[in-house]
Design a protein around this motif. Structure first.
Motif, PDB file in Angstrom:
ATOM      1  N   ILE A  37      80.522 -56.927  57.071  1.00 40.74           N
ATOM      2  CA  ILE A  37      81.547 -56.984  56.026  1.00 40.74           C
ATOM      3  C   ILE A  37      82.896 -56.882  56.722  1.00 40.74           C
ATOM      4  O   ILE A  37      83.116 -55.974  57.525  1.00 40.74           O
ATOM      5  CB  ILE A  37      81.391 -55.820  55.029  1.00 40.74           C
ATOM      6  CG1 ILE A  37      80.008 -55.849  54.369  1.00 40.74           C
ATOM      7  CG2 ILE A  37      82.504 -55.843  53.984  1.00 40.74           C
ATOM      8  CD1 ILE A  37      79.657 -54.568  53.611  1.00 40.74           C
ATOM      9  N   GLN A 106      86.999 -57.087  41.556  1.00 45.11           N
ATOM     10  CA  GLN A 106      85.819 -57.414  42.345  1.00 45.11           C
ATOM     11  C   GLN A 106      86.224 -57.672  43.798  1.00 45.11           C
ATOM     12  O   GLN A 106      87.174 -58.413  44.065  1.00 45.11           O
ATOM     13  CB  GLN A 106      85.131 -58.649  41.782  1.00 45.11           C
ATOM     14  CG  GLN A 106      83.887 -59.043  42.550  1.00 45.11           C
ATOM     15  CD  GLN A 106      83.244 -60.297  41.993  1.00 45.11           C
ATOM     16  OE1 GLN A 106      83.922 -61.170  41.465  1.00 45.11           O
ATOM     17  NE2 GLN A 106      81.939 -60.381  42.124  1.00 45.11           N
ATOM     18  N   GLY A 107      85.522 -57.016  44.718  1.00 43.87           N
ATOM     19  CA  GLY A 107      85.765 -57.228  46.142  1.00 43.87           C
ATOM     20  C   GLY A 107      86.833 -56.339  46.753  1.00 43.87           C
ATOM     21  O   GLY A 107      87.045 -56.389  47.963  1.00 43.87           O
ATOM     22  N   ILE A 126      83.414 -50.128  47.252  1.00 42.35           N
ATOM     23  CA  ILE A 126      83.755 -51.539  47.094  1.00 42.35           C
ATOM     24  C   ILE A 126      83.316 -51.950  45.698  1.00 42.35           C
ATOM     25  O   ILE A 126      82.161 -51.737  45.307  1.00 42.35           O
ATOM     26  CB  ILE A 126      83.084 -52.412  48.165  1.00 42.35           C
ATOM     27  CG1 ILE A 126      83.525 -51.967  49.573  1.00 42.35           C
ATOM     28  CG2 ILE A 126      83.409 -53.887  47.938  1.00 42.35           C
ATOM     29  CD1 ILE A 126      82.797 -52.655  50.725  1.00 42.35           C
ATOM     30  N   LEU A 128      82.022 -54.113  42.781  1.00 37.31           N
ATOM     31  CA  LEU A 128      81.157 -55.284  42.598  1.00 37.31           C
ATOM     32  C   LEU A 128      81.669 -56.184  41.488  1.00 37.31           C
ATOM     33  O   LEU A 128      81.310 -57.369  41.429  1.00 37.31           O
ATOM     34  CB  LEU A 128      79.728 -54.831  42.270  1.00 37.31           C
ATOM     35  CG  LEU A 128      79.016 -54.042  43.365  1.00 37.31           C
ATOM     36  CD1 LEU A 128      77.702 -53.469  42.843  1.00 37.31           C
ATOM     37  CD2 LEU A 128      78.777 -54.916  44.589  1.00 37.31           C
ATOM     38  N   GLU A 148      90.641 -55.315  50.659  1.00 37.72           N
ATOM     39  CA  GLU A 148      89.684 -56.203  50.009  1.00 37.72           C
ATOM     40  C   GLU A 148      88.712 -56.770  51.032  1.00 37.72           C
ATOM     41  O   GLU A 148      89.009 -56.837  52.222  1.00 37.72           O
ATOM     42  CB  GLU A 148      90.398 -57.346  49.291  1.00 37.72           C
ATOM     43  CG  GLU A 148      91.096 -58.317  50.227  1.00 37.72           C
ATOM     44  CD  GLU A 148      91.860 -59.415  49.510  1.00 37.72           C
ATOM     45  OE1 GLU A 148      91.697 -59.565  48.290  1.00 37.72           O
ATOM     46  OE2 GLU A 148      92.636 -60.106  50.180  1.00 37.72           O
ATOM     47  N   VAL A 149      87.559 -57.171  50.521  1.00 40.34           N
ATOM     48  CA  VAL A 149      86.555 -57.833  51.356  1.00 40.34           C
ATOM     49  C   VAL A 149      87.022 -59.275  51.554  1.00 40.34           C
ATOM     50  O   VAL A 149      87.281 -59.988  50.590  1.00 40.34           O
ATOM     51  CB  VAL A 149      85.166 -57.806  50.687  1.00 40.34           C
ATOM     52  CG1 VAL A 149      84.161 -58.608  51.502  1.00 40.34           C
ATOM     53  CG2 VAL A 149      84.703 -56.376  50.490  1.00 40.34           C
ATOM     54  N   THR A 150      87.152 -59.694  52.817  1.00 39.66           N
ATOM     55  CA  THR A 150      87.549 -61.079  53.094  1.00 39.66           C
ATOM     56  C   THR A 150      86.403 -61.896  53.677  1.00 39.66           C
ATOM     57  O   THR A 150      86.473 -63.115  53.693  1.00 39.66           O
ATOM     58  CB  THR A 150      88.774 -61.125  54.030  1.00 39.66           C
ATOM     59  OG1 THR A 150      88.566 -60.259  55.145  1.00 39.66           O
ATOM     60  CG2 THR A 150      90.029 -60.695  53.284  1.00 39.66           C
ATOM     61  N   MET A 153      81.147 -60.786  51.276  1.00 37.15           N
ATOM     62  CA  MET A 153      80.930 -60.365  49.893  1.00 37.15           C
ATOM     63  C   MET A 153      79.476 -60.598  49.486  1.00 37.15           C
ATOM     64  O   MET A 153      78.954 -59.867  48.643  1.00 37.15           O
ATOM     65  CB  MET A 153      81.902 -61.090  48.956  1.00 37.15           C
ATOM     66  CG  MET A 153      82.013 -60.457  47.578  1.00 37.15           C
ATOM     67  SD  MET A 153      82.622 -58.752  47.636  1.00 37.15           S
ATOM     68  CE  MET A 153      82.162 -58.205  45.996  1.00 37.15           C
ATOM     69  N   ASP A 154      78.815 -61.564  50.126  1.00 38.84           N
ATOM     70  CA  ASP A 154      77.385 -61.762  49.858  1.00 38.84           C
ATOM     71  C   ASP A 154      76.581 -60.533  50.288  1.00 38.84           C
ATOM     72  O   ASP A 154      75.615 -60.145  49.619  1.00 38.84           O
ATOM     73  CB  ASP A 154      76.864 -63.024  50.543  1.00 38.84           C
ATOM     74  CG  ASP A 154      77.093 -63.032  52.053  1.00 38.84           C
ATOM     75  OD1 ASP A 154      78.082 -62.439  52.536  1.00 38.84           O
ATOM     76  OD2 ASP A 154      76.277 -63.647  52.768  1.00 38.84           O
ATOM     77  N   VAL A 156      77.853 -57.406  50.404  1.00 41.83           N
ATOM     78  CA  VAL A 156      78.216 -56.385  49.415  1.00 41.83           C
ATOM     79  C   VAL A 156      77.375 -56.562  48.150  1.00 41.83           C
ATOM     80  O   VAL A 156      76.805 -55.593  47.624  1.00 41.83           O
ATOM     81  CB  VAL A 156      79.725 -56.451  49.081  1.00 41.83           C
ATOM     82  CG1 VAL A 156      80.072 -55.556  47.898  1.00 41.83           C
ATOM     83  CG2 VAL A 156      80.561 -56.088  50.300  1.00 41.83           C
ATOM     84  N   ASN A 157      77.275 -57.795  47.661  1.00 39.66           N
ATOM     85  CA  ASN A 157      76.495 -58.056  46.449  1.00 39.66           C
ATOM     86  C   ASN A 157      75.012 -57.766  46.657  1.00 39.66           C
ATOM     87  O   ASN A 157      74.342 -57.250  45.750  1.00 39.66           O
ATOM     88  CB  ASN A 157      76.693 -59.494  45.974  1.00 39.66           C
ATOM     89  CG  ASN A 157      78.070 -59.695  45.359  1.00 39.66           C
ATOM     90  OD1 ASN A 157      78.626 -58.799  44.736  1.00 39.66           O
ATOM     91  ND2 ASN A 157      78.627 -60.880  45.542  1.00 39.66           N
TER      92      ASN A 157
END
Length: 186
Positions: A37, A106-107, A126, A128, A148-150, A153-154, A156-157
């Motif tokens: 991540i 989100q993110g 983080i 969702l 933020e997640v750059t 994110m896949d 994280v999900n």
């Protein structure tokens, strides 16, 4: 004198590193047991939170901790407990920065805390989904967004969909621990 190519490289380097958004938004990689991540941190909007998070990153504090609270359709939380659910010793808490104009979308990554708005230490979460209820509303402090997640994110999900249980009196703990294996500034 400089040849044209060297001159172009020098100018590009000066422009790149003099760009405030590049200098002010450090990036961090979290390598987890489910994948990598990448985070971009917002040091202008949340200077205390970013400085705090980077301090823990630089110290290697997060290595061996787990995402200990996972709530599908809400958020994933980590940064405070080992694989055995032992809470690590933190530095002093920081001041809440939820009035910085950033929303828990989100993110985004935010500081976790207790009911005391100024109690955030090492734990983060983080989002969702968009979690507007976590934002500051009027005089009610929210949860401080600081990045933020750059990339990833896949990941994280995927973490957000794991099976959870209750361990050591904590709910929503992943059945199979999801560890932070390494952290580094990029």
């Amino acid at each position: 004198m400089f040849n044209p190519l060297k001159k172009l490289v020098l100018i590009a380097t000066v422009l790149l590193f003099s760009n405030p958004s590049f200098a002010d938004n450090p990036k961090v990689s979290l390598e987890t047991s489910m994948g990598a991540i990448t985070l971009t941190l917002f040091s202008q909007e949340a200077p205390a939170s970013v400085e705090n998070f980077l301090r823990y990153v630089d110290e290697g504090f997060y290595v061996g901790t787990q995402f200990h609270r996972v709530i599908s359709g809400f958020m994933i939380q980590g940064g405070g407990f080992t694989e055995d659910m032992v809470q690590k010793k933190n530095h002093d808490p920081i001041k809440n920065e939820s009035a910085n104009g950033l929303a828990n979308k989100q993110g985004t990554i935010s500081m976790a805390r207790t009911q005391d708005p100024d109690s955030a230490t090492s734990q983060f979460f983080i989002n969702l989904v968009d979690n507007n209820s976590l934002n500051q509303m009027g005089n009610r402090p929210g949860y401080s967004v600081f990045g933020e997640v750059t990339q990833g994110m896949d990941i994280v999900n995927a973490i957000g969909k794991v099976n959870t249980t209750t361990r050591a009196r904590h709910r929503d703990v992943p059945v199979q621990p999801i560890l932070i294996l390494s952290t580094k500034r990029l």
